[in-house]
Scaffold this active site. Sequence first.
Site, PDB file in Angstrom:
ATOM      1  CG  ASP A 265       7.949   3.547  -5.380  1.00  0.00           C
ATOM      2  OD1 ASP A 265       7.710   4.100  -4.074  1.00  0.00           O
ATOM      3  OD2 ASP A 265       7.717   2.451  -5.573  1.00  0.00           O
TER       4      ASP A 265
HETATM    5  C1  GLC Z   1       5.873   0.539  -4.028  1.00  0.00           C
HETATM    6  C2  GLC Z   1       6.096   1.427  -2.482  1.00  0.00           C
HETATM    7  C3  GLC Z   1       7.763   0.965  -1.926  1.00  0.00           C
HETATM    8  C4  GLC Z   1       7.522  -0.798  -3.323  1.00  0.00           C
HETATM    9  C5  GLC Z   1       7.336  -1.112  -4.140  1.00  0.00           C
HETATM   10  C6  GLC Z   1       7.653  -2.027  -4.753  1.00  0.00           C
HETATM   11  O1  GLC Z   1       5.036   1.209  -4.486  1.00  0.00           O
HETATM   12  O2  GLC Z   1       5.664   2.815  -2.674  1.00  0.00           O
HETATM   13  O3  GLC Z   1       7.984   0.757  -1.436  1.00  0.00           O
HETATM   14  O4  GLC Z   1       8.858  -1.154  -2.529  1.00  0.00           O
HETATM   15  O5  GLC Z   1       6.120  -0.322  -4.703  1.00  0.00           O
HETATM   16  O6  GLC Z   1       6.252  -2.730  -4.091  1.00  0.00           O
END
Ligand code: GLC
Length: 739
Positions: A265
Amino acid sequence: MKRISLLTVASGIIVLAACTAEKPVEKKSLLLQHEDEITELISQMTLEEKVNMLHGKNMFSSAGVERLGIADMQYADGPFGIREEMEPHSWNSLGLTTDSATFYPTGSALAATWSEDLAYRYGVGMAKEARLRGKDMILGPAINIQRLPTGGRTYEYLSEDPLLSAALSVKYTLGAQDNGAAVCLKHYALNNQEDARGSVNVKVSQRAMREIYLPPFEAAVKEGDAYGVMAAYNKVEGDWCSENDMLLNRILRDEWGFRGIVISDWGGVHSTVKALQNGLNVEMPGSRYFGQALLDSVKSGAVSDSIIDIRVREILRVRLTVKPVPEAEANQVMTSQPEQQQIAYDIAKRSIVLLKNENKLLPIQAEKVKSIAVIGDNAVRTQALGGVGAGVKALYEVTPLAGITKQFEGSGITIKWAQGYAEYSKRDRESRVSPYTNADPKLMDEAVSLAKESDLVIFVGGNNREVETEGRDRNAITLPMGQDELLKALSAVNPNIVTVIVSGAPVDLRVVQETSPAILMSWFNGSEGGTALADVLSGEISPSGKLPFTLPIRLEDSPAYSLNVYPQEMPQRQGDIFTNLVNRRNAAQLGGPDAEYAEDIFVGYRWFDTKEVPVLYPFGHGLSYSYFNYLNLEVDMDDDNLVAEVKLRNTGKYDGEEVVQLYVRRPDSKIERPLQELKGFQRIHLQAGETGSVKIQVPMKHLRHWDEAAWDWQLEPGTVEIIVGSSSKDGRIQMETEI
Ligand code: GLC
């Protein structure tokens, strides 16, 4: 293999016979079709080129090897629409004019359809728009179990039940990957709260993990052949998910046979050697751990060349399976196209849940109603964007008021709107103003005056995307901005109130229940949400959605609150990992709270049913304008599957759709179990007066439980009660068998 055929059930007594069946063949991943080509490519790559593939290039891309014709990997948020193009190294929009996308009903709305066909089409639509935007991998579906009614991302996730979540996750995955875009299952695993999401350490039994929290991921990998998985921000049993050997290597790859890539993430990496060894392929975004630090680690011998080659191979498997979109072809036409808009509409139409309909207030009879007061900020509010994180720059979004106005124009009905309650805005959220305030007297007076002079009130309440947001859990399920107070004032002047709840998660409906003869859950329901709502209100279609989660009477009744294991004391004010770069490092050093999953396997209805805690509306509940009579249940069983055939009739005067649900109880089990568990479901369309049948197949392996001592799944012999009905608390026909 013995096949046991059960004759038609008469008084619950059954007669058994024996025959044979074949063992299902393990499915081979499509990712394994290029192994020789990949071996050749890797042999030509330099160490620098290999390491360069293992971390972010731009905010939403990771590098290929241009010299060898290997394209960059392009990622795009989902999960309920393809996110607009961002600047390469920031969270700012690039301001394109062709990247307006279709806003699909969010996760809990899709789950409320209980339709695998629609989940498949959801994936198709997402893939088609991803490709138009030049993207290889959709950052979705978001499939964590809705453990907390207040979870900030409950609206994004699917259900409190693992089987419903798993079934829809598989189909979303297949729909997307059959149409040229990889999925990225998120957030693996146990990301069930947003508060302190970047530091919380989940403490959970292996049984609860296996039976409740992992099944959607397991099914989408094993049955959907998912190409990507996103490691969650949190820790599980002391290890960050992005470096968790148990989750990433032992379970995901070794047990489930996952052959694709694990990306972090955003900002969720905390080490170099440990993360790489324990299963992470790509650090996103940036290269703090998998850039120079990784190169140095290889050169120093701390990381072997062979593990680097394994991680690169896994990326190349996805790269060679998902054909890149040539840059010149990306963003050339408007992203949102009619075919996808139709998918969003078809899902929205079947997601709306009719909770209550006293005196048949619905559908609206044009001959009886001459004036409608549409009251509520949510009647005019769009939900595609808002809060922290993923949202959709929607090409359009039909609001409830726009849908209702269009539906009833020319019918002679006058429609007027009053805001009724103030909007809970982005500014309110960012300045941490509570959404739980008293009603605005001026707005309330205006609304009451309009209600007084109208035949019917449609109150559009609920939350919005600033109330339900990534990065923070709600601290109540109360309707915000004084809606309860307003509703009481409205019902004092007009008893004919249809309340429409626009939210993605459970809300406190006690006052709504007292004041509204008719109640609909209408979700964050996508670009065509307002159209679908108007179709249901007018009787154009009969509502057919079913609750994917329990609506408790009080928040305190839900398991984690009842056991006082949530919310946790925060060691220090934890800004969200996203909004506070410093916090990202603090989270790692200072550590976050432990989240004790003390309710164990008793999540959602498993808790309420087993502990006999009354609820306002149960899991699986949803009324129709028609009624479905369950006529007959036949069960055929062999060692691999139990197949229930259910005959039912639509005895109403509306055509409609019913979601037949199959629950299993184990009355003589020797181990602790929930009172009942969903083990199958099937949606069926029946015209008024029509009789039809559905077949629900329950793989016997779904009747197993996780035995911690044996560290394996076990099928416990004994009595199996099969209850088939219209919700978890509306069993219509049942039978018993033995395994
Ligand atoms: C965020 C979210 C994830 C998302 C990523 C990119 O923190 O937790 O679901 O795809 O960042 O935006």
